[in-house]
Design an enzyme around this catalytic site. Structure first.
Site, PDB file in Angstrom:
ATOM      1  N   ASN A 249      21.738  34.587   6.438  1.00 46.69           N
ATOM      2  CA  ASN A 249      21.495  33.653   5.332  1.00 46.69           C
ATOM      3  C   ASN A 249      22.525  32.527   5.354  1.00 46.69           C
ATOM      4  OD1 ASN A 249      20.218  35.471   2.474  1.00 46.69           O
ATOM      5  ND2 ASN A 249      19.896  35.939   4.606  1.00 46.69           N
TER       6      ASN A 249
ATOM      7  N   ASN B 270      25.045  29.162  18.210  1.00 45.64           N
ATOM      8  CA  ASN B 270      26.151  28.805  17.315  1.00 45.64           C
ATOM      9  C   ASN B 270      26.666  27.388  17.571  1.00 45.64           C
ATOM     10  OD1 ASN B 270      26.023  31.350  16.207  1.00 45.64           O
ATOM     11  ND2 ASN B 270      27.658  32.183  17.492  1.00 45.64           N
TER      12      ASN B 270
ATOM     13  N   ARG C 246      21.540  33.197  16.471  1.00 49.29           N
ATOM     14  CA  ARG C 246      21.204  33.831  15.203  1.00 49.29           C
ATOM     15  C   ARG C 246      19.952  33.154  14.628  1.00 49.29           C
ATOM     16  NH1 ARG C 246      24.249  36.793  17.178  1.00 49.29           N
ATOM     17  NH2 ARG C 246      26.172  37.714  16.372  1.00 49.29           N
TER      18      ARG C 246
ATOM     19  N   LYS D 105      25.629  49.807   7.780  1.00 55.96           N
ATOM     20  CA  LYS D 105      24.358  49.442   7.120  1.00 55.96           C
ATOM     21  C   LYS D 105      23.224  50.334   7.634  1.00 55.96           C
ATOM     22  CE  LYS D 105      23.543  46.556   4.536  1.00 55.96           C
ATOM     23  NZ  LYS D 105      23.609  46.452   3.054  1.00 55.96           N
TER      24      LYS D 105
ATOM     25  N   TYR E 127      30.177  47.144  11.031  1.00 56.25           N
ATOM     26  CA  TYR E 127      29.346  46.687   9.902  1.00 56.25           C
ATOM     27  C   TYR E 127      27.913  47.174  10.048  1.00 56.25           C
ATOM     28  CZ  TYR E 127      26.250  43.516   7.307  1.00 56.25           C
ATOM     29  OH  TYR E 127      25.243  43.007   6.510  1.00 56.25           O
TER      30      TYR E 127
ATOM     31  N   ARG F 190      34.521  37.400  19.777  1.00 56.55           N
ATOM     32  CA  ARG F 190      34.521  38.581  18.900  1.00 56.55           C
ATOM     33  C   ARG F 190      34.315  39.832  19.761  1.00 56.55           C
ATOM     34  NH1 ARG F 190      29.916  38.440  14.412  1.00 56.55           N
ATOM     35  NH2 ARG F 190      31.512  37.465  13.123  1.00 56.55           N
TER      36      ARG F 190
ATOM     37  N   THR G 122      20.101  44.517   6.640  1.00 56.68           N
ATOM     38  CA  THR G 122      20.275  43.432   7.611  1.00 56.68           C
ATOM     39  C   THR G 122      19.510  43.703   8.908  1.00 56.68           C
ATOM     40  OG1 THR G 122      21.956  42.505   9.110  1.00 56.68           O
ATOM     41  CG2 THR G 122      22.417  44.654   8.224  1.00 56.68           C
ATOM     42  N   ASP G 123      19.201  42.648   9.632  1.00 54.42           N
ATOM     43  CA  ASP G 123      18.565  42.831  10.955  1.00 54.42           C
ATOM     44  C   ASP G 123      19.561  43.348  11.994  1.00 54.42           C
ATOM     45  OD1 ASP G 123      20.108  40.537  11.254  1.00 54.42           O
ATOM     46  OD2 ASP G 123      18.551  39.355  12.239  1.00 54.42           O
ATOM     47  N   GLU G 124      20.864  43.338  11.637  1.00 48.93           N
ATOM     48  CA  GLU G 124      21.875  43.738  12.630  1.00 48.93           C
ATOM     49  C   GLU G 124      21.771  45.217  12.982  1.00 48.93           C
ATOM     50  OE1 GLU G 124      25.727  41.892  12.088  1.00 48.93           O
ATOM     51  OE2 GLU G 124      24.843  40.269  10.927  1.00 48.93           O
TER      52      GLU G 124
HETATM   53  P1  NAD Z   1      28.899  39.239  -0.036  1.00 54.78           P
HETATM   54  O1  NAD Z   1      30.035  39.812   0.756  1.00 54.78           O
HETATM   55  O2  NAD Z   1      28.865  37.781  -0.309  1.00 54.78           O
HETATM   56  O3  NAD Z   1      28.805  39.966  -1.460  1.00 54.78           O
HETATM   57  C1  NAD Z   1      28.949  41.335  -1.611  1.00 54.78           C
HETATM   58  C2  NAD Z   1      29.099  41.651  -3.078  1.00 54.78           C
HETATM   59  O4  NAD Z   1      29.249  43.077  -3.204  1.00 54.78           O
HETATM   60  C3  NAD Z   1      30.350  41.020  -3.703  1.00 54.78           C
HETATM   61  O5  NAD Z   1      30.026  40.478  -4.969  1.00 54.78           O
HETATM   62  C4  NAD Z   1      31.314  42.182  -3.846  1.00 54.78           C
HETATM   63  O6  NAD Z   1      32.201  42.042  -4.958  1.00 54.78           O
HETATM   64  C5  NAD Z   1      30.353  43.357  -4.048  1.00 54.78           C
HETATM   65  N1  NAD Z   1      30.942  44.621  -3.614  1.00 54.78           N
HETATM   66  C6  NAD Z   1      31.577  44.893  -2.432  1.00 54.78           C
HETATM   67  N2  NAD Z   1      32.025  46.167  -2.432  1.00 54.78           N
HETATM   68  C7  NAD Z   1      31.636  46.711  -3.610  1.00 54.78           C
HETATM   69  C8  NAD Z   1      31.803  47.990  -4.191  1.00 54.78           C
HETATM   70  N3  NAD Z   1      32.457  48.976  -3.551  1.00 54.78           N
HETATM   71  N4  NAD Z   1      31.265  48.231  -5.419  1.00 54.78           N
HETATM   72  C9  NAD Z   1      30.586  47.238  -6.066  1.00 54.78           C
HETATM   73  N5  NAD Z   1      30.442  46.008  -5.591  1.00 54.78           N
HETATM   74  C10 NAD Z   1      30.962  45.742  -4.368  1.00 54.78           C
HETATM   75  O7  NAD Z   1      27.582  39.724   0.720  1.00 54.78           O
HETATM   76  P2  NAD Z   1      26.170  39.003   0.882  1.00 54.78           P
HETATM   77  O8  NAD Z   1      26.225  38.136   2.067  1.00 54.78           O
HETATM   78  O9  NAD Z   1      25.770  38.439  -0.430  1.00 54.78           O
HETATM   79  O10 NAD Z   1      25.246  40.252   1.243  1.00 54.78           O
HETATM   80  C11 NAD Z   1      24.608  41.000   0.215  1.00 54.78           C
HETATM   81  C12 NAD Z   1      23.797  42.113   0.850  1.00 54.78           C
HETATM   82  O11 NAD Z   1      22.823  41.561   1.735  1.00 54.78           O
HETATM   83  C13 NAD Z   1      24.626  43.083   1.689  1.00 54.78           C
HETATM   84  O12 NAD Z   1      24.123  44.377   1.499  1.00 54.78           O
HETATM   85  C14 NAD Z   1      24.405  42.624   3.122  1.00 54.78           C
HETATM   86  O13 NAD Z   1      24.533  43.696   4.028  1.00 54.78           O
HETATM   87  C15 NAD Z   1      22.963  42.126   3.031  1.00 54.78           C
HETATM   88  N6  NAD Z   1      22.614  41.059   3.990  1.00 54.78           N
HETATM   89  C16 NAD Z   1      23.390  39.945   4.133  1.00 54.78           C
HETATM   90  C17 NAD Z   1      23.008  38.935   5.014  1.00 54.78           C
HETATM   91  C18 NAD Z   1      23.807  37.669   5.165  1.00 54.78           C
HETATM   92  O14 NAD Z   1      23.492  36.832   6.023  1.00 54.78           O
HETATM   93  N7  NAD Z   1      24.832  37.421   4.363  1.00 54.78           N
HETATM   94  C19 NAD Z   1      21.826  39.064   5.754  1.00 54.78           C
HETATM   95  C20 NAD Z   1      21.061  40.235   5.593  1.00 54.78           C
HETATM   96  C21 NAD Z   1      21.464  41.207   4.696  1.00 54.78           C
HETATM   97  P1  TYD Z   2      28.835  35.210  10.906  1.00 51.87           P
HETATM   98  O1  TYD Z   2      28.593  34.059  10.009  1.00 51.87           O
HETATM   99  O2  TYD Z   2      30.118  35.971  10.778  1.00 51.87           O
HETATM  100  O3  TYD Z   2      27.573  36.193  10.776  1.00 51.87           O
HETATM  101  P2  TYD Z   2      27.148  37.463  11.697  1.00 51.87           P
HETATM  102  O4  TYD Z   2      28.308  37.871  12.532  1.00 51.87           O
HETATM  103  O5  TYD Z   2      26.803  38.495  10.672  1.00 51.87           O
HETATM  104  O6  TYD Z   2      25.967  36.991  12.502  1.00 51.87           O
HETATM  105  O7  TYD Z   2      28.750  34.696  12.415  1.00 51.87           O
HETATM  106  C1  TYD Z   2      27.603  33.987  12.868  1.00 51.87           C
HETATM  107  C2  TYD Z   2      27.822  33.686  14.339  1.00 51.87           C
HETATM  108  O8  TYD Z   2      28.908  32.761  14.459  1.00 51.87           O
HETATM  109  C3  TYD Z   2      28.236  34.911  15.151  1.00 51.87           C
HETATM  110  O9  TYD Z   2      27.640  34.836  16.437  1.00 51.87           O
HETATM  111  C4  TYD Z   2      29.733  34.799  15.256  1.00 51.87           C
HETATM  112  C5  TYD Z   2      29.965  33.300  15.260  1.00 51.87           C
HETATM  113  N1  TYD Z   2      31.247  32.841  14.649  1.00 51.87           N
HETATM  114  C6  TYD Z   2      32.074  31.958  15.361  1.00 51.87           C
HETATM  115  O10 TYD Z   2      31.756  31.538  16.483  1.00 51.87           O
HETATM  116  N2  TYD Z   2      33.234  31.557  14.756  1.00 51.87           N
HETATM  117  C7  TYD Z   2      33.635  31.999  13.531  1.00 51.87           C
HETATM  118  O11 TYD Z   2      34.731  31.607  13.053  1.00 51.87           O
HETATM  119  C8  TYD Z   2      32.764  32.895  12.815  1.00 51.87           C
HETATM  120  C9  TYD Z   2      33.142  33.420  11.461  1.00 51.87           C
HETATM  121  C10 TYD Z   2      31.581  33.281  13.423  1.00 51.87           C
END
Ligand code: NAD
Ligand code: TYD
Length: 350
Positions: free
Chosen positions: A187, A256, A221, A161, A157, A288, A132-134
């Site tokens: 995403n 947001n 974001r 990562k 988090y 938060r 992640t970019d975080e």
């Molecule tokens: P998600 O929470 O939707 O899915 C995570 C998946 O991992 C789930 O299917 C869960 O069952 C599985 N999982 C969790 N713990 C596990 C364990 N101990 N063993 C095996 N499987 C396990 O997450 P996502 O949003 O799809 O993100 C996927 C990846 O991409 C992550 O590594 C996240 O850090 C990275 N990422 C996410 C975003 C985003 O915006 N969602 C952006 C950049 C990077």
């Molecule tokens: P989120 O979707 O949790 O992603 P991330 O924290 O990984 O960026 O949150 C996106 C933005 O929205 C973040 O600035 C937090 C804010 N947010 C709210 O304002 N209300 C909410 O209920 C949630 C879940 C997030």
């Protein structure tokens, strides 16, 4: 050598799109999806591929090192695309250790399993870590995250990562494992679990429930459609240079509050409500803890070196996303029953 790719976290949001892309686009590969099916994992995300001859599923927790060894040897895994993780910042604030266990220890277990299975031939196999970019922290004075930006994670988090990224680089340096890492911005899209901002608001607007905006809604974001991220992962897996890092982003920054307003406007139109109806649901709530102000990615490197760029405009992607949620009420009902209700009550109503 025929590729037998282990994709971890393939039942989650991004992972399920990656699995579907690989199974459908590369019938000559074997795809093994390994996932523990936590609250965020859902086999309903994979209906399109469940009977495909080049697809198999293993319910395994990456905290279980022995089970990982067994999967590598049973399927003769040649490459890994690692997405399994605990992924929600708010949950990491209430339970950091769960993030250490899965994101740090789980990743090291997976690196060890790959190293053991690939033995003397580490250079013939790829370990691709999706991050992640975080990890770069929070931008306060303009600018963008580059691949060279120093790590400065601010939440449990992002700290977990960042640690996992460091371990992947340490295995590349120490054991000469062939690795690649990508760091992507936020995403959105179909199958997104409704604990995150966009799907949570879509679900709440639909049900005329309050829309909780943290602080003043001024945090920024960069958003990317999930299928564009999956395409980027395909690109990095096949064309990325081992040892390199690629930033992936949407060139698409939003506050947001502006996103929440856009969702309200579009859903009023789609649901035939009076303009302005859903905006009345916006509720500013306690911020938060340690809330990162702004994330912004400079994705020039992947664009120039690997010829990837986002294919969808944000408003187009948001339309597709809202329509998906409106057409998939069963999916929403399943994921918002049971433990989701407890999470929601504890996080937003206590
Ligand atoms: P998600 O929470 O939707 O899915 C995570 C998946 O991992 C789930 O299917 C869960 O069952 C599985 N999982 C969790 N713990 C596990 C364990 N101990 N063993 C095996 N499987 C396990 O997450 P996502 O949003 O799809 O993100 C996927 C990846 O991409 C992550 O590594 C996240 O850090 C990275 N990422 C996410 C975003 C985003 O915006 N969602 C952006 C950049 C990077
Ligand atoms: P989120 O979707 O949790 O992603 P991330 O924290 O990984 O960026 O949150 C996106 C933005 O929205 C973040 O600035 C937090 C804010 N947010 C709210 O304002 N209300 C909410 O209920 C949630 C879940 C997030």
């Amino acid at each position: 050598m025929k590729k037998r790719i282990l994709i971890t976290g393939g039942a989650g949001f991004i992972g399920s799109h990656v699995v579907k892309l690989f199974v459908e686009k590369y019938p000559e590969y074997s795809i093994v999806n390994l996932d523990a099916l936590t609250y965020a994992g859902n086999l309903e995300n994979l209906k399109e591929v469940e009977g495909a001859p080049n697809y198999q599923f293993e319910k395994v927790d990456i905290q279980d090192a022995e089970a990982l060894d067994a999967v590598f040897s049973k399927h003769k895994i040649t490459d890994v695309i690692h997405l399994a993780a605990e992924s929600h910042v708010d949950r990491s604030i209430s339970d950091p250790l769960a993030f250490v266990k899965t994101n740090v220890i789980g990743t090291v277990n997976l690196l060890n399993a790959a190293k053991k299975a690939w033995g003397e031939e580490l250079d013939q196999h790829l370990f691709y870590h999706v991050s992640t970019d975080e990890v770069y922290g929070s931008l306060h004075d303009g600018g963008f995250f580059l691949e060279t930006t120093p790590y400065d994670p601010q939440s449990p988090y992002s700290a977990s990562k960042a640690a996992s990224d460091h371990f992947v680089r340490a295995y590349a340096n120490t054991y000469k494992m062939k690795t690649v890492i990508s760091n992507c911005s936020n995403n959105y899209g179909p199958n997104h679990f409704p604990e995150k901002l966009i799907p949570l608001c879509i679900n709440n607007i639909k049900n005329m429930r309050p829309l909780p905006v943290y602080g003043k809604g001024e945090n920024v974001r960069d958003w990317l459609f999930v299928k564009d991220h999956a395409r980027a992962i395909d690109t990095v897996f096949h064309k990325g240079k081992p040892g390199e890092t690629y930033n992936i982003g949407g060139f698409n920054e939003w506050k947001n509050i502006d996103i929440v307003r856009l969702l309200c406007k579009k859903m009023d139109e789609k649901l035939g409500r009076e303009p302005g109806t859903s905006e009345q649901l916006i509720t500013f709530v306690k911020d938060r803890a340690g809330h990162d102000l702004r994330y912004a990615i400079d994705a020039t490197k992947i664009q120039k070196e690997l010829s990837w760029e986002p294919s969808l405009q944000f408003e187009e992607g948001i339309d597709l996303t809202i329509d998906w949620y409106l057409q998939n009420q069963d999916w929403l009902d399943h994921v918002t029953s049971g433990s989701y209700q407890d999470y929601y009550r504890e996080h937003y109503e206590s």
